[in-house]
Design an enzyme around this catalytic site. Structure first.
Site, PDB file in Angstrom:
ATOM      1  N   ARG A   1      -6.877  -2.806  -4.223  1.00 54.69           N
ATOM      2  CA  ARG A   1      -6.407  -3.639  -3.107  1.00 54.69           C
ATOM      3  C   ARG A   1      -7.368  -3.540  -1.922  1.00 54.69           C
ATOM      4  O   ARG A   1      -8.137  -2.582  -1.799  1.00 54.69           O
ATOM      5  CB  ARG A   1      -5.004  -3.244  -2.664  1.00 54.69           C
TER       6      ARG A   1
ATOM      7  N   ASP B   1      -0.663   1.553  -1.240  1.00 53.82           N
ATOM      8  CA  ASP B   1      -1.525   1.204  -2.371  1.00 53.82           C
ATOM      9  C   ASP B   1      -0.705   0.925  -3.624  1.00 53.82           C
ATOM     10  O   ASP B   1      -0.941  -0.045  -4.347  1.00 53.82           O
ATOM     11  CB  ASP B   1      -2.508   2.349  -2.660  1.00 53.82           C
TER      12      ASP B   1
HETATM   13  P1  NG1 Z   1      -7.202   5.007   0.138  1.00 49.78           P
HETATM   14  O1  NG1 Z   1      -8.001   3.978   0.779  1.00 49.78           O
HETATM   15  O2  NG1 Z   1      -6.855   4.719  -1.269  1.00 49.78           O
HETATM   16  O3  NG1 Z   1      -7.722   6.346   0.308  1.00 49.78           O
HETATM   17  C1  NG1 Z   1      -5.202   5.917   1.721  1.00 49.78           C
HETATM   18  C2  NG1 Z   1      -3.733   6.102   1.365  1.00 49.78           C
HETATM   19  C3  NG1 Z   1      -2.854   4.957   1.886  1.00 49.78           C
HETATM   20  C4  NG1 Z   1      -3.109   4.708   3.365  1.00 49.78           C
HETATM   21  C5  NG1 Z   1      -4.618   4.524   3.599  1.00 49.78           C
HETATM   22  C6  NG1 Z   1      -4.968   4.365   5.064  1.00 49.78           C
HETATM   23  C7  NG1 Z   1      -3.147   7.225  -0.721  1.00 49.78           C
HETATM   24  C8  NG1 Z   1      -2.961   7.090  -2.173  1.00 49.78           C
HETATM   25  N1  NG1 Z   1      -3.562   6.142  -0.078  1.00 49.78           N
HETATM   26  O4  NG1 Z   1      -5.769   4.903   0.929  1.00 49.78           O
HETATM   27  O5  NG1 Z   1      -1.483   5.273   1.669  1.00 49.78           O
HETATM   28  O6  NG1 Z   1      -2.596   5.738   4.163  1.00 49.78           O
HETATM   29  O7  NG1 Z   1      -5.367   5.622   3.097  1.00 49.78           O
HETATM   30  O8  NG1 Z   1      -4.349   3.248   5.624  1.00 49.78           O
HETATM   31  O9  NG1 Z   1      -2.914   8.278  -0.165  1.00 49.78           O
HETATM   32 MG    MG Z   2      -7.145   6.613  -3.037  1.00 45.87          MG
END
Ligand code: NG1
Ligand code: MG
Ligand code: ADP
Length: 460
Positions: A44, A194
């Site tokens: 995403r 996500d």
């Molecule tokens: P990514 O970009 O996948 O590291 C993480 C968190 C989200 C959200 C975003 C910041 C996980 C699985 N994903 O995403 O929930 O907090 O950072 O907006 O922890």
């Molecule tokens: Mg991640």
């Protein structure tokens, strides 16, 4: 699994698609039999609403074409076998009767993300279940550790495969919530954005995703612009360092200190959203409260303990995570201001997309995105010099641009006038990518449109 309930993850016929066919062939070559079914879960891009989901606030992501795909077959003797089409990911095998996952220091191994998804489903399956084992081949096209959510696509695909092989149908919301929970086994305390978009996405629109309870609303962007994603080529595995959890904890401590000063039971406040709910005021009032209550200088752990009239051990237990207990200073005012202002930007973004477009719509959406980036850079301190450079280069040819995902590297998303897309991408190649010489430019710089969420595929 029946597909009578439209809210369940869809089961479709195996598509005539080269990559799926290669996956089927690799499965057959590796396991000497054909897969029973396939799973696709997209990555995403988050358009706005960064680092607010774990505080309880809404976000605006859309699903990508880039995805994780699995070919899955029933195994034998309770054994899980994992094979990745990328040779740098070692094959993995374990007996699922004695199931346990331990995340050691440093970067977790790829199979541990898969185990998180399996464990999430095992947690809710009947305990007397006769699990036959599972053979899997994984093919992933989501850029990794780049803020496009390759980790959640992998965890969610594992959970979906485990549910389906055990004939355990689940609604999209239920499996999305479960995957948000079980990805935390890897060590990061994410908020659920996500996994929510991975299951709830629909082709053609972005979503406003809200939490508690999980719900999604279509967002249709005004016509005349395209989202372009550009990888800064810096990467961070979020489970390998304490950076991500440190932000989660800073937000929690900010909420708890304000709660204490407002005469609330501070230990009940786990997220900034809990605090707003308890105070029953709007976001602008929350911003004023933060400005008047918290100080600019970092709080020492000692000071937090003193403010909360507690002990360091108690604070460790109820407010900190395993990997943040060693941290001695916390920037509380800056983090809380980012969260409440970003949550407000999400409301504005959604409001603009909900009314008839006019000539100001796209420039205003772009301005909100750039403000979001500046706040992530200056208040949340989760940007990276290469991301800042990309955003800076984007000023003239886009409506706005920002880092997407957790940051500390990873990707930028830019809102680009349709007529500028080619020039814009050429400019980034000439001014940024020429210095870095990526192996395959199309996998690090691409235009994108909203794609569908997770799906199971079966052959007749
Ligand atoms: P990514 O970009 O996948 O590291 C993480 C968190 C989200 C959200 C975003 C910041 C996980 C699985 N994903 O995403 O929930 O907090 O950072 O907006 O922890
Ligand atoms: Mg991640
Ligand atoms: P992201 O921002 O992409 O979610 P994370 O740091 O959260 O990044 O997770 C990245 C990790 O997910 C990788 O280090 C790897 O362990 C795992 N992963 C992602 N995609 C794949 C894949 N195709 N095959 C194996 N492991 C993958």
């Amino acid at each position: 699994m029946s597909n009578k309930d439209a809210a369940n993850v869809p089961i479709r016929e195996f598509p005539p698609d080269d990559r799926f066919q290669q996956l089927a062939d690799e499965f057959a070559a590796h396991y000497k039999k054909n897969p029973d079914f396939y799973v696709r879960v997209p990555g995403r891009v988050n358009l706005i609403g960064e680092h607010v989901d774990y505080c309880g606030y809404g976000v605006c992501p859309m699903a990508l074409e880039q995805d994780i795909r699995l070919a899955v077959g029933v195994g034998n003797e309770n054994t899980l076998r994992l094979h990745n089409v990328k040779r740098n990911y070692a094959d993995y095998e374990c007996d699922l009767r004695n199931f346990s996952i331990s995340i050691g220091d440093g970067a977790p191994k790829w199979h541990q993300y898969f185990l998180c998804g399996i464990k999430g489903i095992f947690d809710i399956l009947p305990k007397d279940l006769d699990f036959k084992g599972m053979n899997v081949v994984v093919s992933g096209k989501v850029p990794q550790s780049a803020g496009l959510s390759s980790s959640s696509a992998l965890v969610s695909a594992a959970a979906l495969a485990t549910a389906h092989i055990n004939n355990f149908p689940m609604s999209k919301e239920k499996i999305a919530n479960l995957c948000a929970e079980c990805e935390r086994y890897i060590g990061t305390q994410g908020g659920g954005m996500d996994q929510a978009i991975a299951f709830l996405a629909t082709e053609g629109c972005a979503k406003l995703i809200e939490f508690n309870p999980l719900r999604s609303t279509n967002i249709t962007l005004p016509s005349g612009a395209v989202f372009v994603i550009a990888h800064s080529l810096a990467k961070l595995n979020k489970a390998a360092t304490a950076d991500f959890n440190c932000r989660v904890v800073e937000c929690r401590l900010a909420g708890q200190i304000i709660a204490k000063k407002q005469g609330l039971k501070w230990s009940d406040i786990k997220k900034l959203g809990d605090l707003q709910q308890a105070l029953a005021v709007d976001l602008s009032k929350m911003i004023t409260i933060v400005e008047e209550t918290l100080h600019e200088e970092p709080y020492t752990k000692e000071e937090v303990v003193r403010e909360l009239e507690t002990t360091s051990d108690h604070l460790n237990d109820i407010s900190l995570t395993q990997n943040t207990r060693h941290i001695q200073t916390f920037k509380l005012k800056q983090r809380a201001l980012h969260v409440f202002r970003e949550a407000h930007r999400v409301e504005m973004f959604h409001a603009i997309c909900s009314k008839p477009a006019d000539k100001n719509s796209l420039p205003t959406l772009g301005r909100l995105m750039t403000e979001s980036h500046e706040s992530l850079r200056d208040f949340y301190e989760c940007s990276h010099p290469q991301l800042d450079e990309l955003v800076e280069l984007s000023r003239d040819l886009t409506f706005g641009a920002r880092l997407t995902g957790a940051g500390w590297g990873g990707c930028m998303v830019a809102l680009v006038p349709q007529e500028n897309v080619d020039n814009y991408m050429k400019m980034l190649k000439d001014k940024f990518y020429v210095k870095h010489q990526p192996q395959d430019i199309t996998s690090v710089l691409f235009a994108t449109s909203p794609k569908a969420g997770a799906c199971i595929f079966v052959k007749d």
